[in-house]
Design a protein around this motif. Sequence first.
Motif, PDB file in Angstrom:
ATOM      1  N   TRP A 104       0.834  -1.198   0.000  1.00 24.15           N
ATOM      2  CA  TRP A 104       0.000   0.000   0.000  1.00 24.15           C
ATOM      3  C   TRP A 104       0.873   1.254   0.000  1.00 24.15           C
ATOM      4  O   TRP A 104       0.572   2.220  -0.722  1.00 24.15           O
ATOM      5  N   ARG A 108       0.841   4.090  -2.915  1.00 21.52           N
ATOM      6  CA  ARG A 108       0.493   5.486  -2.637  1.00 21.52           C
ATOM      7  C   ARG A 108       1.630   6.438  -3.017  1.00 21.52           C
ATOM      8  O   ARG A 108       1.386   7.517  -3.555  1.00 21.52           O
ATOM      9  N   TYR A 112       1.132   9.420  -5.616  1.00 19.91           N
ATOM     10  CA  TYR A 112       1.395  10.814  -5.267  1.00 19.91           C
ATOM     11  C   TYR A 112       2.421  11.438  -6.193  1.00 19.91           C
ATOM     12  O   TYR A 112       2.279  12.586  -6.596  1.00 19.91           O
TER      13      TYR A 112
END
Length: 129
Positions: A104, A108, A112
Amino acid sequence: MALQWVILTYLVAAEALVAIILTLPSPKAIKSRIVSLISLILQPLLFIVPFAAFQLLDIYWKSDHRLKCKGEVCTASERDRADKSIYKAQRNAVLCFGSCLLYWVIFRVCKYYREIQTMEELEKRYKDQ
C-alpha cells in the motif's frame, strides 16, 4: 509449508527495498523513470495481497485447531514446542500484515508522485500561456 513463508519473507524484503528506493531523494529524470518502472511492476505484484490473506487464514485455522497444552499432563518440551509455534504464528501474522502495508505504501507513493508530475505540467502550461 515453510517455502511459502520464505517466499513471503523475500517479497517483504524486496518491497522494503523498493520503498526505500522510492523515498530516497534523486534527480527528477531518474525519479520519474524509477516511478514508472515500479508502477509497471505494481500490478503483477498485487498477488501478494490475496497470498498474505490466505496465509492469515491458515494461521487462524491452525490456531483454532491447535492442541492446547495445559495442566500437569504436558511435559516441559511439549510446552516449549507449543509456545514456539505460537511465536512463529505471531511472527508470520506480522509478516503478512507488513507485506500488505508495504504494498500500500509503495502504491500510494507512486500515485502521489504521478499526481505531482501532472500538477507540475499543468502549472507549466499555465505559466506558458
